[in-house]
Design a protein around this motif. Sequence first.
Motif, PDB file in Angstrom:
ATOM      1  N   ARG A   1       2.719   5.838  12.789  1.00 35.40           N
ATOM      2  CA  ARG A   1       3.843   6.082  13.463  1.00 35.40           C
ATOM      3  C   ARG A   1       4.969   6.351  12.679  1.00 35.40           C
ATOM      4  NH1 ARG A   1       1.286   2.883  17.381  1.00 35.40           N
ATOM      5  NH2 ARG A   1       1.848   0.852  16.573  1.00 35.40           N
ATOM      6  N   ALA A   2       5.058   5.777  11.570  1.00 34.98           N
ATOM      7  CA  ALA A   2       6.192   5.607  10.786  1.00 34.98           C
ATOM      8  C   ALA A   2       6.402   6.574   9.507  1.00 34.98           C
ATOM      9  CB  ALA A   2       6.334   4.108  10.080  1.00 34.98           C
ATOM     10  N   CYS A   3       5.168   7.014   9.102  1.00 33.63           N
ATOM     11  CA  CYS A   3       5.030   7.943   7.924  1.00 33.63           C
ATOM     12  C   CYS A   3       4.622   9.117   8.329  1.00 33.63           C
ATOM     13  CB  CYS A   3       4.005   7.281   6.892  1.00 33.63           C
ATOM     14  SG  CYS A   3       3.945   8.304   5.454  1.00 33.63           S
ATOM     15  N   GLY A   4       5.612  10.255   8.198  1.00 29.84           N
ATOM     16  CA  GLY A   4       5.121  11.532   8.558  1.00 29.84           C
ATOM     17  C   GLY A   4       4.169  12.436   7.430  1.00 29.84           C
ATOM     18  N   HIS A   5       4.179  11.819   6.398  1.00 21.32           N
ATOM     19  CA  HIS A   5       3.230  12.381   5.352  1.00 21.32           C
ATOM     20  C   HIS A   5       1.735  12.013   5.826  1.00 21.32           C
ATOM     21  CE1 HIS A   5       1.548  13.544   1.502  1.00 21.32           C
ATOM     22  NE2 HIS A   5       0.672  12.236   1.640  1.00 21.32           N
ATOM     23  N   CYS A   6       1.566  10.669   6.127  1.00 23.38           N
ATOM     24  CA  CYS A   6       0.304  10.218   6.435  1.00 23.38           C
ATOM     25  C   CYS A   6      -0.134  10.830   7.745  1.00 23.38           C
ATOM     26  CB  CYS A   6       0.183   8.802   6.345  1.00 23.38           C
ATOM     27  SG  CYS A   6       0.311   8.069   4.859  1.00 23.38           S
ATOM     28  N   ARG A   7       0.968  11.003   8.480  1.00 28.26           N
ATOM     29  CA  ARG A   7       0.570  11.649  10.001  1.00 28.26           C
ATOM     30  C   ARG A   7       0.052  13.171   9.732  1.00 28.26           C
ATOM     31  NH1 ARG A   7       4.900   9.677  12.413  1.00 28.26           N
ATOM     32  NH2 ARG A   7       6.041  11.621  12.216  1.00 28.26           N
TER      33      ARG A   7
ATOM     34  N   ALA B   1      -2.513  -1.912  11.578  1.00 28.94           N
ATOM     35  CA  ALA B   1      -1.615  -1.724  10.347  1.00 28.94           C
ATOM     36  C   ALA B   1      -1.575  -0.289  10.345  1.00 28.94           C
ATOM     37  CB  ALA B   1      -2.046  -2.200   9.204  1.00 28.94           C
ATOM     38  N   LEU B   2      -2.686   0.293  10.219  1.00 28.44           N
ATOM     39  CA  LEU B   2      -2.767   1.913  10.118  1.00 28.44           C
ATOM     40  C   LEU B   2      -1.967   2.777  11.092  1.00 28.44           C
ATOM     41  CD1 LEU B   2      -3.860   4.507   8.484  1.00 28.44           C
ATOM     42  CD2 LEU B   2      -5.859   4.245   9.527  1.00 28.44           C
ATOM     43  N   GLU B   3      -2.526   2.298  12.345  1.00 32.31           N
ATOM     44  CA  GLU B   3      -1.501   2.910  13.569  1.00 32.31           C
ATOM     45  C   GLU B   3      -0.131   2.804  13.394  1.00 32.31           C
ATOM     46  OE1 GLU B   3      -2.910   4.550  16.121  1.00 32.31           O
ATOM     47  OE2 GLU B   3      -4.816   4.491  14.977  1.00 32.31           O
TER      48      GLU B   3
ATOM     49  N   MET C   1       0.853  -1.159  -0.078  1.00 34.25           N
ATOM     50  CA  MET C   1      -0.141  -0.079  -0.101  1.00 34.25           C
ATOM     51  C   MET C   1       0.871   1.364   0.035  1.00 34.25           C
ATOM     52  SD  MET C   1      -3.261  -0.826   2.532  1.00 34.25           S
ATOM     53  CE  MET C   1      -4.006   0.585   2.423  1.00 34.25           C
ATOM     54  N   ASN C   2       0.687   2.283  -0.886  1.00 31.91           N
ATOM     55  CA  ASN C   2       1.237   3.674  -0.889  1.00 31.91           C
ATOM     56  C   ASN C   2       0.375   4.452   0.191  1.00 31.91           C
ATOM     57  OD1 ASN C   2      -0.962   4.193  -2.306  1.00 31.91           O
ATOM     58  ND2 ASN C   2       0.164   4.052  -4.310  1.00 31.91           N
ATOM     59  N   CYS C   3       0.878   5.463   0.094  1.00 31.98           N
ATOM     60  CA  CYS C   3       0.316   6.737   1.183  1.00 31.98           C
ATOM     61  C   CYS C   3      -0.942   6.902   0.720  1.00 31.98           C
ATOM     62  CB  CYS C   3       1.282   7.800   1.072  1.00 31.98           C
ATOM     63  SG  CYS C   3       2.811   7.741   2.339  1.00 31.98           S
ATOM     64  N   SER C   4      -1.292   6.950  -0.704  1.00 29.80           N
ATOM     65  CA  SER C   4      -2.656   7.450  -1.040  1.00 29.80           C
ATOM     66  C   SER C   4      -3.655   6.466  -0.648  1.00 29.80           C
ATOM     67  CB  SER C   4      -2.648   7.226  -2.715  1.00 29.80           C
ATOM     68  OG  SER C   4      -3.923   7.766  -3.239  1.00 29.80           O
ATOM     69  N   ASP C   5      -3.246   5.083  -0.540  1.00 33.41           N
ATOM     70  CA  ASP C   5      -4.158   4.026  -0.105  1.00 33.41           C
ATOM     71  C   ASP C   5      -4.122   4.256   1.310  1.00 33.41           C
ATOM     72  OD1 ASP C   5      -4.347   3.021  -2.290  1.00 33.41           O
ATOM     73  OD2 ASP C   5      -2.510   1.554  -1.935  1.00 33.41           O
ATOM     74  N   TRP C   6      -3.389   4.640   2.107  1.00 29.88           N
ATOM     75  CA  TRP C   6      -3.488   4.933   3.726  1.00 29.88           C
ATOM     76  C   TRP C   6      -4.255   6.081   3.736  1.00 29.88           C
ATOM     77  CZ3 TRP C   6      -2.713   1.307   6.467  1.00 29.88           C
ATOM     78  CH2 TRP C   6      -1.618   0.099   6.378  1.00 29.88           C
ATOM     79  N   GLU C   7      -4.154   6.979   3.013  1.00 27.73           N
ATOM     80  CA  GLU C   7      -5.047   8.196   3.241  1.00 27.73           C
ATOM     81  C   GLU C   7      -6.459   7.812   3.141  1.00 27.73           C
ATOM     82  OE1 GLU C   7      -3.830  11.208   0.284  1.00 27.73           O
ATOM     83  OE2 GLU C   7      -2.013  11.759   1.301  1.00 27.73           O
ATOM     84  N   GLN C   8      -6.696   7.131   2.270  1.00 29.88           N
ATOM     85  CA  GLN C   8      -8.220   6.660   2.170  1.00 29.88           C
ATOM     86  C   GLN C   8      -8.693   5.833   3.376  1.00 29.88           C
ATOM     87  OE1 GLN C   8      -9.280   4.329  -1.332  1.00 29.88           O
ATOM     88  NE2 GLN C   8      -8.564   6.045  -2.602  1.00 29.88           N
ATOM     89  N   GLU C   9      -7.793   5.106   3.976  1.00 27.85           N
ATOM     90  CA  GLU C   9      -7.913   4.413   5.190  1.00 27.85           C
ATOM     91  C   GLU C   9      -8.170   5.580   6.340  1.00 27.85           C
ATOM     92  OE1 GLU C   9      -7.635   0.787   6.288  1.00 27.85           O
ATOM     93  OE2 GLU C   9      -8.249   0.805   4.015  1.00 27.85           O
TER      94      GLU C   9
END
Lengths: 176, 193
Positions: free
Chosen positions: A24-30, A18-20, A1-9
Amino acid sequence: MNCSDWEQEIAGESESVALEEHLRACGHCREFADELERNRAALQAVAIHPAAFDAVRLRVLDEIRAKKQRGAWWAWSAVAAAACVAVLCASIALQNWKKPAPPKPLVAAKDPVVMVSSIAPVQPVVKAHHRPIHKFGPVSASAGPAHNPEPLVVKMLTNDPNVIIIWLVDQKGDSL
Amino acid sequence: MADFRLTADDAGQPAGLIARAKLGDLDAFDQIMRLHQKQVLMTALRLLGNMEDAQDAAQETFLRLYNSLNRLPDVLEMKSWLYRVTVNICNDVHRQRGRRKTEPLTGPEPVSSHPDPEKAWSEVERGQLVEMALKTLPEKERAAVVLRDVQGLSTREVAEILGSSEVTVRSQISVARGKLKKFTDRYLRKHDI
């Protein structure tokens, strides 16, 4: 999954482990999650002056009161209209009750039409008790209708076509 | 049964108030309006974007409530009923206005004099910007995100009010949040904030 997928989540409020871990690991998604949270806080931070609430309530109550008054006006109008109709009917009935019955229309009776006609073939009526009885001699053949003239018939017509008065008279004027 | 319905505790014995209001007691109905005015007016304000229209919608909502007091199946359902009617009235107002076009990116003027643009961008200005962004959303997405993020209802409650499935509502909320974020991002980029 890339960040775009995580953003939808994130936007879909996923609560997966997994999202949590990804957050914790991705500043962009945070940052994305924080931005959504700031927007949500901004949407909730709306200050409405108490006068705005009061104005709405007053308008509602005024409208309800006005509607009630309109309803009462219509109710009274209906009652008044019904009363007027009742009074009108009563007055008409009273007037008819006091008034004498109208005379029956007079029908001018026409004079009966009298027609006088002669009936030739009418058999003369011979009244046995009027004729002399010759006990001792033969009855003359000439003795009979020679002296009995034709009777006249007086026919009276009335207005009713079904009623005809026929009056038979002889020459002496005696009724037959 | 949704847990956001009006209960006797949070509404100050609404059954008694409603019974009195049904009998024509306007003071009782005024009390009912006071209990729900924030819910109704704030929802309408977020859905319509201006106070004048929101007040009109709130007025219409409460008038419908008054006319429906005898028909409400359950006094405890008043809160969800009010949400549903408010959303419907606001949607009607939107349709009467005609389909809204995407608002131009004018928005609030950024405070350029502040040394830290991040700090300068106050929450009030963000609120104005998000409000503008809300207007660009389709009505179902807008209703879903307002009920979820402004009123704080759960996805299940929002689905019940809007007559949709939870999956649909969750999708609508997700899409709407993404659109709001894109709108604010575009604005912030345009003004170098």
